[in-house]
Design a protein around this motif. Sequence first.
Motif, short mmCIF file in Angstrom:
data_model
loop_
_atom_site.label_atom_id
_atom_site.label_comp_id
_atom_site.label_asym_id
_atom_site.label_seq_id
_atom_site.Cartn_x
_atom_site.Cartn_y
_atom_site.Cartn_z
N ALA A 1 0.79 -1.04 0.10
CA ALA A 1 -0.17 -0.01 0.06
C ALA A 1 0.79 1.18 0.03
O ALA A 1 1.97 1.28 0.02
N LYS A 2 0.21 2.45 0.16
CA LYS A 2 1.04 3.51 0.05
C LYS A 2 2.01 3.86 1.21
O LYS A 2 3.01 4.23 0.85
N ASP A 3 1.39 3.44 2.17
CA ASP A 3 1.96 3.66 3.56
C ASP A 3 2.82 2.21 4.22
O ASP A 3 3.08 2.42 5.32
N ILE B 1 -3.76 -1.02 -4.93
CA ILE B 1 -3.62 -0.94 -3.65
C ILE B 1 -2.47 0.02 -3.38
O ILE B 1 -2.57 0.81 -2.39
N SER B 2 -1.42 0.31 -4.42
CA SER B 2 -0.45 1.15 -3.94
C SER B 2 -0.88 2.69 -4.06
O SER B 2 0.03 3.58 -3.46
N GLY B 3 -2.06 2.94 -4.49
CA GLY B 3 -2.67 4.38 -4.14
C GLY B 3 -3.44 4.38 -3.00
O GLY B 3 -3.88 5.59 -2.97
N ASN C 1 -3.88 4.20 1.39
CA ASN C 1 -3.35 3.86 2.58
C ASN C 1 -3.87 2.55 3.32
O ASN C 1 -5.10 2.34 3.15
N ARG C 2 -3.09 1.99 4.14
CA ARG C 2 -3.73 0.48 4.57
C ARG C 2 -4.73 0.87 5.41
O ARG C 2 -5.58 -0.02 5.43
N GLN C 3 -4.70 1.94 6.32
CA GLN C 3 -5.84 2.08 7.20
C GLN C 3 -7.19 2.32 6.35
O GLN C 3 -8.47 1.84 6.75
N GLU C 4 -7.09 3.03 5.39
CA GLU C 4 -8.44 3.20 4.20
C GLU C 4 -8.69 1.68 3.96
O GLU C 4 -10.19 1.33 3.87
N ILE C 5 -7.76 0.99 3.47
CA ILE C 5 -8.19 -0.62 2.99
C ILE C 5 -8.75 -1.41 3.88
O ILE C 5 -9.71 -1.95 3.91
N ILE C 6 -8.24 -1.09 5.40
CA ILE C 6 -8.66 -2.01 6.35
C ILE C 6 -10.10 -1.83 7.02
O ILE C 6 -11.01 -2.63 7.09
N GLU C 7 -10.29 -0.48 6.87
CA GLU C 7 -11.70 -0.02 7.24
C GLU C 7 -12.70 -0.32 6.20
O GLU C 7 -13.77 -0.80 6.67
N LYS C 8 -12.39 -0.23 5.05
CA LYS C 8 -13.36 -0.60 3.94
C LYS C 8 -13.75 -2.12 4.04
O LYS C 8 -14.85 -2.77 4.08
#
Length: 400
Positions: free
Chosen positions: A239-241, A293-295, A297-304
Amino acid sequence: MQALDGIRVLDLSRTLAGPFCTMLLGDMGADIIKVEQPGQGDETRKFTPPTWDGISSYYLASNRNKRSITIDLKSEEGKEIIYAFAKTADVFVENFRTGTMDHLGFGYEQLKEINPRLIYCSVSGFGRTGPEKNRAGYDLLLQGYGGLMSITGEHGGSAVKVGTSIVDMNAGMFALYGILSAIIAREKTGKGQFIDVSLLDGQVVLLNYLATSYFATGNPAGRLGTAHPSIVPYQAFDAKDGEIILAIANNRLWEKACQALGWEDLRDDPRFCTNDERVAHRQLLIGMIQERISGMNRQEIIEKLDAFGVPCGPIHTIDQVLNHPQVLDRELILEVEHPVVKNLKMPGFPVKLSDTPAQVRRHPPLLGEHTDELLLELGMEPEKIEEWREKKVIGSKPQP
Protein backbone atom coordinates in the motif's frame (compact mmCIF):
# COMPACT_ATOMS: atom_id res chain seq x y z
CA MET A 1 -5.55 -26.99 40.99
CA GLN A 2 -3.83 -27.48 37.65
CA ALA A 3 -4.35 -30.18 35.03
CA LEU A 4 -0.96 -31.87 35.58
CA ASP A 5 -0.67 -31.53 39.35
CA GLY A 6 1.17 -34.59 40.70
CA ILE A 7 2.99 -35.37 37.44
CA ARG A 8 6.77 -35.40 37.86
CA VAL A 9 9.01 -34.95 34.81
CA LEU A 10 12.72 -35.77 34.79
CA ASP A 11 14.04 -33.48 32.07
CA LEU A 12 17.48 -34.20 30.60
CA SER A 13 16.81 -32.18 27.45
CA ARG A 14 18.51 -28.98 26.42
CA THR A 15 18.49 -26.27 23.74
CA LEU A 16 14.89 -25.76 22.51
CA ALA A 17 12.64 -28.64 21.39
CA GLY A 18 12.81 -30.58 24.67
CA PRO A 19 12.88 -27.57 27.03
CA PHE A 20 9.95 -25.97 25.16
CA CYS A 21 7.96 -29.18 25.65
CA THR A 22 8.76 -29.47 29.35
CA MET A 23 8.04 -25.78 29.97
CA LEU A 24 4.54 -26.29 28.56
CA LEU A 25 4.11 -29.31 30.84
CA GLY A 26 5.29 -27.19 33.75
CA ASP A 27 2.85 -24.42 32.86
CA MET A 28 0.03 -26.91 33.38
CA GLY A 29 1.28 -27.94 36.81
CA ALA A 30 3.84 -30.70 36.26
CA ASP A 31 6.91 -30.73 38.51
CA ILE A 32 9.83 -30.36 36.07
CA ILE A 33 13.25 -31.43 37.33
CA LYS A 34 15.78 -29.95 34.91
CA VAL A 35 19.00 -31.97 35.03
CA GLU A 36 22.06 -30.02 33.89
CA GLN A 37 25.80 -30.50 33.61
CA PRO A 38 27.75 -28.99 36.54
CA GLY A 39 29.46 -25.74 35.62
CA GLN A 40 27.94 -25.69 32.13
CA GLY A 41 24.22 -26.29 32.19
CA ASP A 42 21.85 -26.12 29.25
CA GLU A 43 23.87 -24.84 26.30
CA THR A 44 21.34 -22.06 25.73
CA ARG A 45 22.61 -20.42 28.91
CA LYS A 46 25.59 -19.44 26.71
CA PHE A 47 23.49 -18.30 23.72
CA THR A 48 24.46 -14.64 23.88
CA PRO A 49 23.88 -11.90 22.94
CA PRO A 50 21.36 -10.77 23.89
CA THR A 51 21.41 -11.08 27.65
CA TRP A 52 19.00 -9.72 30.24
CA ASP A 53 20.82 -8.66 33.38
CA GLY A 54 23.58 -11.09 32.44
CA ILE A 55 21.35 -14.10 31.66
CA SER A 56 20.71 -15.42 28.16
CA SER A 57 17.35 -14.26 26.79
CA TYR A 58 17.20 -17.47 24.75
CA TYR A 59 17.47 -19.60 27.89
CA LEU A 60 14.92 -17.52 29.81
CA ALA A 61 12.29 -17.97 27.09
CA SER A 62 11.80 -21.75 27.48
CA ASN A 63 12.64 -22.66 31.07
CA ARG A 64 10.08 -21.25 33.49
CA ASN A 65 8.28 -23.56 35.92
CA LYS A 66 11.30 -25.83 36.41
CA ARG A 67 13.74 -26.76 39.15
CA SER A 68 17.41 -27.09 38.21
CA ILE A 69 19.78 -29.71 39.58
CA THR A 70 23.34 -30.20 38.37
CA ILE A 71 24.62 -33.79 38.13
CA ASP A 72 27.65 -35.42 36.52
CA LEU A 73 25.83 -38.11 34.55
CA LYS A 74 29.02 -40.07 33.92
CA SER A 75 29.81 -40.62 37.59
CA GLU A 76 28.49 -43.64 39.45
CA GLU A 77 27.01 -41.38 42.11
CA GLY A 78 25.32 -39.30 39.41
CA LYS A 79 23.74 -42.43 37.98
CA GLU A 80 22.53 -43.32 41.45
CA ILE A 81 20.75 -39.97 41.66
CA ILE A 82 19.09 -40.35 38.23
CA TYR A 83 17.90 -43.86 39.10
CA ALA A 84 16.44 -42.58 42.35
CA PHE A 85 14.51 -39.87 40.52
CA ALA A 86 13.43 -42.30 37.80
CA LYS A 87 11.73 -44.50 40.40
CA THR A 88 9.27 -41.72 41.25
CA ALA A 89 9.06 -39.91 37.92
CA ASP A 90 6.08 -40.10 35.59
CA VAL A 91 7.89 -38.81 32.53
CA PHE A 92 11.51 -38.82 31.32
CA VAL A 93 12.52 -36.45 28.49
CA GLU A 94 15.86 -36.46 26.67
CA ASN A 95 17.27 -35.21 23.38
CA PHE A 96 20.79 -36.63 23.21
CA ARG A 97 22.20 -38.28 20.11
CA THR A 98 20.99 -41.79 19.34
CA GLY A 99 22.69 -44.32 21.62
CA THR A 100 23.98 -41.83 24.20
CA MET A 101 21.34 -42.59 26.84
CA ASP A 102 21.84 -46.33 26.45
CA HIS A 103 25.60 -45.88 26.84
CA LEU A 104 25.13 -43.83 30.02
CA GLY A 105 22.70 -46.37 31.46
CA PHE A 106 19.59 -44.24 31.05
CA GLY A 107 17.96 -45.83 27.99
CA TYR A 108 14.27 -46.73 27.98
CA GLU A 109 14.79 -50.45 28.51
CA GLN A 110 17.11 -49.72 31.42
CA LEU A 111 14.80 -47.25 33.17
CA LYS A 112 11.74 -49.36 32.39
CA GLU A 113 13.16 -52.03 34.69
CA ILE A 114 13.29 -49.47 37.49
CA ASN A 115 9.84 -47.99 36.81
CA PRO A 116 7.45 -49.81 34.42
CA ARG A 117 5.03 -46.85 34.58
CA LEU A 118 7.66 -44.44 33.24
CA ILE A 119 6.77 -42.56 30.04
CA TYR A 120 10.03 -42.03 28.19
CA CYS A 121 10.08 -39.31 25.51
CA SER A 122 13.07 -39.18 23.19
CA VAL A 123 13.44 -36.09 20.96
CA SER A 124 16.02 -36.14 18.17
CA GLY A 125 16.80 -34.62 14.81
CA PHE A 126 16.01 -37.62 12.61
CA GLY A 127 14.39 -40.18 14.93
CA ARG A 128 15.74 -43.25 16.70
CA THR A 129 15.34 -45.56 13.69
CA GLY A 130 16.23 -45.37 10.01
CA PRO A 131 19.46 -44.74 8.06
CA GLU A 132 19.89 -41.19 9.42
CA LYS A 133 19.26 -41.99 13.08
CA ASN A 134 22.83 -41.19 14.15
CA ARG A 135 22.91 -37.72 12.59
CA ALA A 136 22.74 -34.62 14.75
CA GLY A 137 19.88 -32.28 13.97
CA TYR A 138 19.24 -28.60 14.57
CA ASP A 139 16.38 -26.36 13.53
CA LEU A 140 18.20 -24.68 10.64
CA LEU A 141 19.37 -28.01 9.23
CA LEU A 142 15.89 -29.53 9.41
CA GLN A 143 14.22 -26.47 7.90
CA GLY A 144 16.27 -27.25 4.81
CA TYR A 145 16.27 -31.06 5.05
CA GLY A 146 12.54 -31.21 5.73
CA GLY A 147 11.54 -29.13 2.71
CA LEU A 148 10.49 -25.96 4.51
CA MET A 149 13.13 -23.74 2.90
CA SER A 150 12.13 -24.92 -0.56
CA ILE A 151 8.77 -23.18 -0.11
CA THR A 152 9.95 -20.15 1.88
CA GLY A 153 11.06 -16.94 0.19
CA GLU A 154 10.31 -15.11 -3.03
CA HIS A 155 9.73 -16.90 -6.34
CA GLY A 156 13.07 -17.45 -8.03
CA GLY A 157 14.95 -16.33 -4.92
CA SER A 158 17.46 -18.01 -2.63
CA ALA A 159 16.61 -20.25 0.30
CA VAL A 160 15.23 -18.42 3.33
CA LYS A 161 14.62 -19.86 6.78
CA VAL A 162 11.53 -19.09 8.81
CA GLY A 163 12.39 -16.28 11.20
CA THR A 164 11.83 -18.29 14.38
CA SER A 165 12.90 -21.84 15.27
CA ILE A 166 9.63 -23.31 14.05
CA VAL A 167 10.90 -26.88 13.53
CA ASP A 168 12.30 -27.11 17.07
CA MET A 169 9.17 -25.76 18.71
CA ASN A 170 6.90 -27.85 16.50
CA ALA A 171 8.78 -30.96 17.63
CA GLY A 172 8.37 -29.81 21.22
CA MET A 173 4.62 -29.54 20.77
CA PHE A 174 4.43 -32.99 19.16
CA ALA A 175 6.41 -34.34 22.11
CA LEU A 176 3.90 -32.71 24.43
CA TYR A 177 1.07 -34.32 22.45
CA GLY A 178 2.74 -37.72 22.74
CA ILE A 179 3.37 -37.38 26.47
CA LEU A 180 -0.19 -36.36 27.27
CA SER A 181 -1.52 -39.23 25.12
CA ALA A 182 0.75 -41.68 26.96
CA ILE A 183 -0.43 -40.36 30.34
CA ILE A 184 -4.04 -41.03 29.31
CA ALA A 185 -3.10 -44.49 28.00
CA ARG A 186 -1.33 -45.31 31.27
CA GLU A 187 -4.55 -44.65 33.15
CA LYS A 188 -6.05 -47.53 31.17
CA THR A 189 -3.11 -49.95 31.03
CA GLY A 190 -1.02 -49.08 34.07
CA LYS A 191 2.09 -49.10 31.89
CA GLY A 192 4.40 -46.44 30.53
CA GLN A 193 5.80 -46.46 27.01
CA PHE A 194 8.51 -45.14 24.71
CA ILE A 195 7.82 -42.00 22.63
CA ASP A 196 10.05 -41.30 19.62
CA VAL A 197 9.72 -37.72 18.32
CA SER A 198 11.97 -36.13 15.70
CA LEU A 199 12.37 -32.70 14.17
CA LEU A 200 12.22 -34.29 10.71
CA ASP A 201 8.97 -36.15 11.42
CA GLY A 202 7.28 -33.03 12.72
CA GLN A 203 8.38 -30.94 9.76
CA VAL A 204 7.24 -33.54 7.22
CA VAL A 205 3.81 -33.62 8.87
CA LEU A 206 3.64 -29.81 8.63
CA LEU A 207 3.92 -30.06 4.85
CA ASN A 208 0.29 -31.21 5.10
CA TYR A 209 -1.68 -30.03 2.03
CA LEU A 210 1.53 -29.35 0.11
CA ALA A 211 2.50 -33.01 0.48
CA THR A 212 -0.95 -34.19 -0.59
CA SER A 213 -0.85 -31.82 -3.57
CA TYR A 214 2.46 -33.34 -4.64
CA PHE A 215 1.05 -36.87 -4.41
CA ALA A 216 -1.95 -35.75 -6.46
CA THR A 217 0.00 -33.98 -9.22
CA GLY A 218 3.61 -35.10 -9.02
CA ASN A 219 4.63 -31.43 -8.89
CA PRO A 220 6.38 -30.16 -5.74
CA ALA A 221 5.43 -26.69 -4.55
CA GLY A 222 7.99 -23.92 -4.83
CA ARG A 223 8.57 -20.47 -3.38
CA LEU A 224 5.73 -17.97 -3.75
CA GLY A 225 6.72 -15.28 -1.26
CA THR A 226 3.60 -14.44 0.72
CA ALA A 227 1.28 -15.98 -1.88
CA HIS A 228 -0.66 -19.24 -1.59
CA PRO A 229 -0.41 -22.02 -4.18
CA SER A 230 -4.16 -22.67 -4.26
CA ILE A 231 -5.85 -19.37 -3.33
CA VAL A 232 -5.78 -15.94 -5.06
CA PRO A 233 -5.63 -13.22 -3.84
CA TYR A 234 -4.11 -14.42 -0.58
CA GLN A 235 -0.85 -12.55 0.03
CA ALA A 236 0.82 -9.28 0.95
CA PHE A 237 0.55 -6.13 -1.16
CA ASP A 238 2.36 -2.79 -0.99
CA ALA A 239 0.00 0.00 0.00
CA LYS A 240 1.01 3.66 -0.09
CA ASP A 241 2.25 3.58 3.52
CA GLY A 242 3.36 -0.05 3.98
CA GLU A 243 2.55 -3.71 3.46
CA ILE A 244 -0.90 -5.17 3.97
CA ILE A 245 -2.23 -8.73 3.90
CA LEU A 246 -5.37 -9.62 1.95
CA ALA A 247 -6.62 -13.08 2.93
CA ILE A 248 -9.46 -13.55 0.45
CA ALA A 249 -9.89 -17.28 0.85
CA ASN A 250 -13.07 -17.99 -1.16
CA ASN A 251 -15.43 -16.66 -3.81
CA ARG A 252 -17.82 -15.12 -1.28
CA LEU A 253 -15.02 -13.06 0.25
CA TRP A 254 -13.81 -12.08 -3.22
CA GLU A 255 -17.21 -10.66 -4.06
CA LYS A 256 -17.34 -8.78 -0.75
CA ALA A 257 -13.82 -7.39 -1.24
CA CYS A 258 -14.66 -6.12 -4.70
CA GLN A 259 -17.82 -4.51 -3.38
CA ALA A 260 -15.98 -2.90 -0.46
CA LEU A 261 -13.20 -1.48 -2.63
CA GLY A 262 -15.31 -0.59 -5.67
CA TRP A 263 -13.72 -3.25 -7.87
CA GLU A 264 -16.89 -4.32 -9.62
CA ASP A 265 -14.98 -4.58 -12.90
CA LEU A 266 -12.70 -7.24 -11.40
CA ARG A 267 -15.62 -9.04 -9.81
CA ASP A 268 -17.46 -9.23 -13.12
CA ASP A 269 -14.43 -10.20 -15.21
CA PRO A 270 -14.88 -13.88 -16.25
CA ARG A 271 -11.14 -14.42 -15.80
CA PHE A 272 -11.51 -13.76 -12.06
CA CYS A 273 -15.02 -14.94 -11.23
CA THR A 274 -13.93 -18.16 -9.47
CA ASN A 275 -10.88 -19.09 -7.46
CA ASP A 276 -9.80 -21.59 -10.12
CA GLU A 277 -9.86 -18.79 -12.70
CA ARG A 278 -8.05 -16.42 -10.37
CA VAL A 279 -5.30 -18.99 -9.80
CA ALA A 280 -5.03 -19.57 -13.56
CA HIS A 281 -4.67 -15.82 -14.13
CA ARG A 282 -2.66 -15.18 -10.96
CA GLN A 283 0.00 -12.83 -12.36
CA LEU A 284 -2.48 -10.68 -14.27
CA LEU A 285 -4.84 -10.26 -11.32
CA ILE A 286 -2.10 -9.67 -8.75
CA GLY A 287 -0.61 -6.97 -10.94
CA MET A 288 -3.97 -5.24 -11.29
CA ILE A 289 -4.64 -5.41 -7.54
CA GLN A 290 -1.17 -4.15 -6.70
CA GLU A 291 -1.61 -1.15 -8.98
CA ARG A 292 -4.82 -0.19 -7.20
CA ILE A 293 -3.55 -0.93 -3.68
CA SER A 294 -0.43 1.19 -4.20
CA GLY A 295 -2.53 4.36 -4.33
CA MET A 296 -4.34 3.65 -1.05
CA ASN A 297 -3.35 3.89 2.63
CA ARG A 298 -3.46 0.75 4.74
CA GLN A 299 -5.98 2.11 7.23
CA GLU A 300 -8.33 3.08 4.41
CA ILE A 301 -8.17 -0.44 2.98
CA ILE A 302 -8.60 -2.09 6.38
CA GLU A 303 -11.62 0.03 7.30
CA LYS A 304 -13.37 -0.71 4.02
CA LEU A 305 -12.68 -4.44 4.12
CA ASP A 306 -13.47 -4.78 7.83
CA ALA A 307 -16.91 -3.28 7.16
CA PHE A 308 -17.63 -6.26 4.91
CA GLY A 309 -15.94 -8.89 7.07
CA VAL A 310 -13.05 -9.49 4.68
CA PRO A 311 -9.87 -10.72 6.47
CA CYS A 312 -7.03 -8.23 6.13
CA GLY A 313 -4.39 -6.50 8.20
CA PRO A 314 -0.92 -5.00 8.39
CA ILE A 315 2.35 -6.88 8.77
CA HIS A 316 3.36 -6.10 12.34
CA THR A 317 6.89 -5.93 13.67
CA ILE A 318 7.62 -7.91 16.83
CA ASP A 319 7.41 -4.82 19.04
CA GLN A 320 4.02 -3.91 17.54
CA VAL A 321 2.69 -7.44 18.18
CA LEU A 322 3.88 -7.57 21.78
CA ASN A 323 2.25 -4.21 22.56
CA HIS A 324 -0.97 -4.79 20.60
CA PRO A 325 -4.22 -4.33 22.58
CA GLN A 326 -5.53 -7.75 21.47
CA VAL A 327 -2.34 -9.50 22.64
CA LEU A 328 -2.43 -7.65 25.97
CA ASP A 329 -6.13 -8.36 26.48
CA ARG A 330 -5.48 -12.07 25.92
CA GLU A 331 -2.87 -11.91 28.72
CA LEU A 332 -0.18 -13.23 26.38
CA ILE A 333 2.63 -11.29 28.05
CA LEU A 334 3.79 -12.58 31.43
CA GLU A 335 5.71 -10.67 34.06
CA VAL A 336 7.81 -13.08 36.11
CA GLU A 337 9.72 -12.36 39.31
CA HIS A 338 13.35 -13.42 39.04
CA PRO A 339 16.26 -13.19 41.53
CA VAL A 340 18.57 -11.63 38.94
CA VAL A 341 16.53 -10.34 35.99
CA LYS A 342 14.53 -7.22 36.72
CA ASN A 343 11.04 -6.90 35.19
CA LEU A 344 11.33 -10.20 33.31
CA LYS A 345 8.68 -10.54 30.61
CA MET A 346 7.99 -13.44 28.25
CA PRO A 347 5.22 -14.84 26.04
CA GLY A 348 2.42 -16.38 28.03
CA PHE A 349 0.02 -19.29 27.75
CA PRO A 350 -1.59 -19.98 24.34
CA VAL A 351 -4.21 -22.36 25.77
CA LYS A 352 -6.90 -21.07 28.13
CA LEU A 353 -8.39 -23.72 30.44
CA SER A 354 -11.44 -22.51 32.36
CA ASP A 355 -11.06 -24.75 35.43
CA THR A 356 -7.35 -25.64 35.54
CA PRO A 357 -5.52 -22.71 33.95
CA ALA A 358 -1.80 -22.53 33.29
CA GLN A 359 0.24 -20.65 35.87
CA VAL A 360 3.71 -19.31 36.50
CA ARG A 361 4.95 -20.94 39.68
CA ARG A 362 8.69 -20.69 39.17
CA HIS A 363 11.10 -18.39 37.38
CA PRO A 364 13.59 -19.88 34.88
CA PRO A 365 16.02 -21.41 37.38
CA LEU A 366 19.59 -20.43 38.02
CA LEU A 367 22.03 -23.22 37.20
CA GLY A 368 21.75 -25.81 39.98
CA GLU A 369 19.40 -23.60 41.99
CA HIS A 370 17.42 -26.53 43.39
CA THR A 371 20.16 -29.15 43.70
CA ASP A 372 20.12 -29.33 47.49
CA GLU A 373 16.34 -29.05 47.69
CA LEU A 374 15.81 -31.96 45.31
CA LEU A 375 18.44 -34.19 46.88
CA LEU A 376 16.96 -33.60 50.31
CA GLU A 377 13.56 -34.63 48.88
CA LEU A 378 15.20 -37.90 47.83
CA GLY A 379 16.24 -38.44 51.45
CA MET A 380 19.93 -37.64 50.98
CA GLU A 381 21.78 -36.47 54.08
CA PRO A 382 23.25 -32.92 54.01
CA GLU A 383 26.69 -34.36 54.73
CA LYS A 384 26.37 -36.65 51.70
CA ILE A 385 25.35 -33.71 49.53
CA GLU A 386 28.44 -31.75 50.57
CA GLU A 387 30.62 -34.79 49.97
CA TRP A 388 29.25 -35.13 46.45
CA ARG A 389 29.77 -31.43 45.85
CA GLU A 390 33.42 -31.74 46.82
CA LYS A 391 33.79 -34.72 44.46
CA LYS A 392 32.07 -32.67 41.69
CA VAL A 393 29.28 -35.22 41.35
CA ILE A 394 26.96 -32.25 41.68
CA GLY A 395 27.66 -28.63 40.87
CA SER A 396 28.65 -25.74 43.09
CA LYS A 397 26.16 -23.34 44.57
CA PRO A 398 23.58 -21.78 42.21
CA GLN A 399 24.87 -19.47 39.50
CA PRO A 400 23.28 -17.50 36.62
